[in-house]
Write a protein that holds these residues in place. Structure first.
Motif, mmCIF file in Angstrom:
data_model
loop_
_atom_site.group_PDB
_atom_site.id
_atom_site.type_symbol
_atom_site.label_atom_id
_atom_site.label_comp_id
_atom_site.label_asym_id
_atom_site.label_seq_id
_atom_site.Cartn_x
_atom_site.Cartn_y
_atom_site.Cartn_z
ATOM 1 N N MET A 97 -85.756 17.435 -14.040
ATOM 2 C CA MET A 97 -85.549 18.287 -15.192
ATOM 3 C C MET A 97 -84.569 17.606 -16.151
ATOM 4 N N LYS A 98 -84.862 17.663 -17.445
ATOM 5 C CA LYS A 98 -84.001 17.021 -18.430
ATOM 6 C C LYS A 98 -82.677 17.767 -18.566
ATOM 7 N N GLU A 99 -81.626 17.012 -18.862
ATOM 8 C CA GLU A 99 -80.318 17.625 -19.069
ATOM 9 C C GLU A 99 -80.332 18.516 -20.301
ATOM 10 N N GLU A 100 -81.107 18.130 -21.312
ATOM 11 C CA GLU A 100 -81.171 18.877 -22.560
ATOM 12 C C GLU A 100 -81.688 20.296 -22.342
ATOM 13 N N SER A 101 -82.693 20.458 -21.471
ATOM 14 C CA SER A 101 -83.261 21.784 -21.226
ATOM 15 C C SER A 101 -82.292 22.672 -20.435
ATOM 16 N N VAL A 102 -81.446 22.070 -19.628
ATOM 17 C CA VAL A 102 -80.476 22.831 -18.848
ATOM 18 C C VAL A 102 -79.287 23.239 -19.728
ATOM 19 N N ARG A 103 -78.756 22.288 -20.484
ATOM 20 C CA ARG A 103 -77.542 22.522 -21.267
ATOM 21 C C ARG A 103 -77.817 23.048 -22.671
ATOM 22 N N GLY A 104 -79.060 22.985 -23.131
ATOM 23 C CA GLY A 104 -79.353 23.373 -24.505
ATOM 24 C C GLY A 104 -79.174 22.175 -25.431
ATOM 25 N N ARG A 105 -79.459 22.382 -26.687
ATOM 26 C CA ARG A 105 -79.379 21.301 -27.680
ATOM 27 C C ARG A 105 -77.938 21.132 -28.134
ATOM 28 N N ARG A 106 -77.371 19.952 -27.889
ATOM 29 C CA ARG A 106 -75.994 19.667 -28.310
ATOM 30 C C ARG A 106 -76.030 18.657 -29.447
ATOM 31 N N ARG A 107 -75.288 18.930 -30.515
ATOM 32 C CA ARG A 107 -75.288 18.064 -31.680
ATOM 33 C C ARG A 107 -74.580 16.746 -31.394
ATOM 34 N N LYS A 108 -75.198 15.648 -31.851
ATOM 35 C CA LYS A 108 -74.570 14.338 -31.811
ATOM 36 C C LYS A 108 -74.299 13.918 -33.244
ATOM 37 N N VAL A 109 -73.099 13.416 -33.509
ATOM 38 C CA VAL A 109 -72.758 12.930 -34.843
ATOM 39 C C VAL A 109 -72.062 11.577 -34.735
ATOM 40 N N VAL A 110 -72.117 10.822 -35.816
ATOM 41 C CA VAL A 110 -71.485 9.500 -35.869
ATOM 42 C C VAL A 110 -70.326 9.572 -36.859
ATOM 43 N N GLY A 111 -69.169 9.029 -36.454
ATOM 44 C CA GLY A 111 -68.002 9.061 -37.314
ATOM 45 C C GLY A 111 -67.087 7.874 -37.072
ATOM 46 N N MET A 112 -65.962 7.868 -37.775
ATOM 47 C CA MET A 112 -64.977 6.799 -37.723
ATOM 48 C C MET A 112 -63.695 7.317 -37.065
ATOM 49 N N VAL A 113 -63.128 6.527 -36.160
ATOM 50 C CA VAL A 113 -61.877 6.911 -35.499
ATOM 51 C C VAL A 113 -60.730 6.708 -36.484
#
Length: 89
Positions: free
Chosen positions: A1-17
């Motif tokens: 089973m995929k982790e996404e289906s268990v945990r739901g859709r989590r947003r990924k974003v790209v940024g600068m430290v």
């Protein structure tokens, strides 16, 4: 089973430290363009995220990918996925 289906859709974003002075926490700034409602001009807006960095691998100036997670503290609810690009030091 995929982790996404268990945990739901989590947003990924790209940024600068922009900060790494805390223990296991980095500060990441994510830039986005927003269209002005009246004039149609695109405006830069930024959001600052406190991000969990367990291995202390990211430094100021690095480009990183972060993901939403459960609240880890009062202000921290994201964690580091990977360092995309290291800063020129």
């Amino acid at each position: 089973m995929k982790e996404e289906s268990v945990r739901g859709r989590r947003r990924k974003v790209v940024g600068m430290v922009i900060g790494d002075k805390m223990q296991k926490t980095i500060v990441v700034e994510v830039m986005r363009l927003v269209k002005h409602a009246k004039y149609g001009k695109y405006i830069k807006r930024s959001t600052v995220y406190k991000t969990h960095d367990e291995k202390k691998e990211a430094r100021v100036g690095d480009k990183v990918e972060i993901i939403e997670t459960r609240p880890l503290s009062k202000t921290k609810a994201t964690k580091l996925v990977r360092v995309i690009e290291k800063a020129n030091r």
